[in-house]
Design an enzyme around this catalytic site. Sequence first.
Site, PDB file in Angstrom:
ATOM      1  N   TYR A  53      15.770 -19.967   2.996  1.00 36.48           N
ATOM      2  CA  TYR A  53      14.495 -19.790   2.280  1.00 36.48           C
ATOM      3  C   TYR A  53      13.432 -20.652   2.944  1.00 36.48           C
ATOM      4  CZ  TYR A  53      14.407 -16.732  -1.717  1.00 36.48           C
ATOM      5  OH  TYR A  53      14.338 -15.626  -2.505  1.00 36.48           O
ATOM      6  N   GLU A  55       9.616 -20.371   2.129  1.00 32.68           N
ATOM      7  CA  GLU A  55       8.255 -20.073   1.668  1.00 32.68           C
ATOM      8  C   GLU A  55       7.276 -21.080   2.257  1.00 32.68           C
ATOM      9  OE1 GLU A  55      10.673 -20.103  -0.935  1.00 32.68           O
ATOM     10  OE2 GLU A  55       9.988 -18.697  -2.499  1.00 32.68           O
ATOM     11  N   ASP A 199      -5.616  -0.760  12.414  1.00 29.61           N
ATOM     12  CA  ASP A 199      -4.175  -0.663  12.148  1.00 29.61           C
ATOM     13  C   ASP A 199      -3.510  -0.108  13.409  1.00 29.61           C
ATOM     14  OD1 ASP A 199      -1.630   0.079  11.442  1.00 29.61           O
ATOM     15  OD2 ASP A 199      -2.199   0.979   9.522  1.00 29.61           O
ATOM     16  N   LYS A 228       7.867   0.024  16.308  1.00 29.43           N
ATOM     17  CA  LYS A 228       7.563   1.353  16.857  1.00 29.43           C
ATOM     18  C   LYS A 228       7.491   1.235  18.374  1.00 29.43           C
ATOM     19  CE  LYS A 228       5.379   3.036  12.609  1.00 29.43           C
ATOM     20  NZ  LYS A 228       4.895   1.987  11.708  1.00 29.43           N
ATOM     21  N   ARG A 234      12.366  -4.168  12.607  1.00 29.72           N
ATOM     22  CA  ARG A 234      11.517  -3.534  11.590  1.00 29.72           C
ATOM     23  C   ARG A 234      10.699  -4.605  10.874  1.00 29.72           C
ATOM     24  NH1 ARG A 234      11.303   1.263   9.706  1.00 29.72           N
ATOM     25  NH2 ARG A 234      12.814   1.789  11.322  1.00 29.72           N
TER      26      ARG A 234
HETATM   27  N1  DSN Z   1       6.273   5.839   8.411  1.00 30.79           N
HETATM   28  C1  DSN Z   1       5.438   5.511   9.538  1.00 30.79           C
HETATM   29  C2  DSN Z   1       5.293   6.638  10.465  1.00 30.79           C
HETATM   30  O1  DSN Z   1       6.232   7.388  10.603  1.00 30.79           O
HETATM   31  O2  DSN Z   1       4.266   6.805  11.106  1.00 30.79           O
HETATM   32  C3  DSN Z   1       4.136   5.006   9.111  1.00 30.79           C
HETATM   33  O3  DSN Z   1       4.303   4.026   8.170  1.00 30.79           O
END
Ligand code: DSN
Length: 417
Positions: A53, A55, A199, A228, A234
């Site tokens: 933990y 915080e 974003d 991504k 993640r």
């Molecule tokens: N779920 C993501 C995507 O597939 O683009 C976005 O949050």
Amino acid sequence: MPFPSDNDPDLEVERLIADEFKRQITGLQLIASENFTSPAVMRAVGSVLTNKYSEGYPGKRYYGGNQVVDSIEAIAIERVKTLFGAEHANVQPHSGANANMCAYQALMKQGDTVLGLSLDHGGHLTHGSPVNASGMLYNFIPYKVKPGDERIDMEQVRDLAHEHRPRLIVTGTTSYPRRIDPEPFKIIADEVGAYFLYDAAHLAGLIAGGVYPNPVPYADVVTFTTHKTLRGPRGGCILSKAVHQAAIDKSVFPGWQGGPLEHVIAGKAIAFREAMAQSFKDYAKQIVVNASALASALANEGFRLVSGGTDCHLMVVDLRPFDAELTGKEAQAVLDLAGITLNKNTVPDDPRSPFVTSGVRVGTASVTTQGMKEAEMTQIASLIARALRGRADEGTLAQVKADVASLCAAFPAYPNL
Ligand code: DSN
């Protein structure tokens, strides 16, 4: 003291994890928001850091025993600041959605007006969808792509900004295939005295790799996900100008989150370092080259590419010219049977509902991690077209699935696992 699973492993779950590993490596993973993270990142995420933990922030924690965790989080912060040239970084957001909500709270108060790209034109749920907290807490005004070229309509953005005088202008996308130039957004935001949030969830890896414009010099705040195109664990991350540091940190903790996921933050630190390597720059370039090759090959198979193609890692494919009866929902299900994983997606002004759709979204980050290049993109387009044309025939789908497995076997995602 033994753990219950020492002598009684939960074989049900272990087998399912093995099944998922097999699914990932024997099929084509074309979901534009997914990737194969490295074994080093997965080791960090599966480490004892999950027990701690912590915080607070490095040097200012609520619990003891955070000496090691402090070092790890400080490394992650320094690396990501260097990677993107940012003044401040918060590496604690559990996800991109959290990162966005934290950023909104740091920059606005409830009810404030925001401009965001409409979800069905390529934006994200957290850019003001009425079913998302963003749309409930703030007054989002959507902007769209132009009907002709299907690119973001910057004249509309300017007009809406002057009409509504928003507190914040948000850009960034989940299914927009074209380059976004951050400077015009910054100019419009300055004209109306708005903050500018970018974003970069989908684009972070391309930006880090130097093949897509970096919004950090222009935006007040940049949010992104680490799993991504950036190919890490993640999770989410927020970059900001130094002036927003205190508000961002307060908004993440204690505003929206409790204990940070330090095992994931360790994975982020590893991924940020990986993204500094020349081999990652080469990788990012190849993602875009592959996307362009796949888009051309799909067009040759009779599909229409929204906006005519792509400048990034993804494309939105309008299925209607290929087969007017074929929906995105059916295409996704059929391709799943053939070992090709992608997702249904609306096309701009789609007459079908978001649960049915007239399109699919395709991304090349995962197959590029596997080492595939332009020649394999042509093969992938042909496999997609064969499966969809022969969708009524089980034999055709089985043959495509076998061909997909052979292609993937030649490009193993994890040769050493
Ligand atoms: N779920 C993501 C995507 O597939 O683009 C976005 O949050």
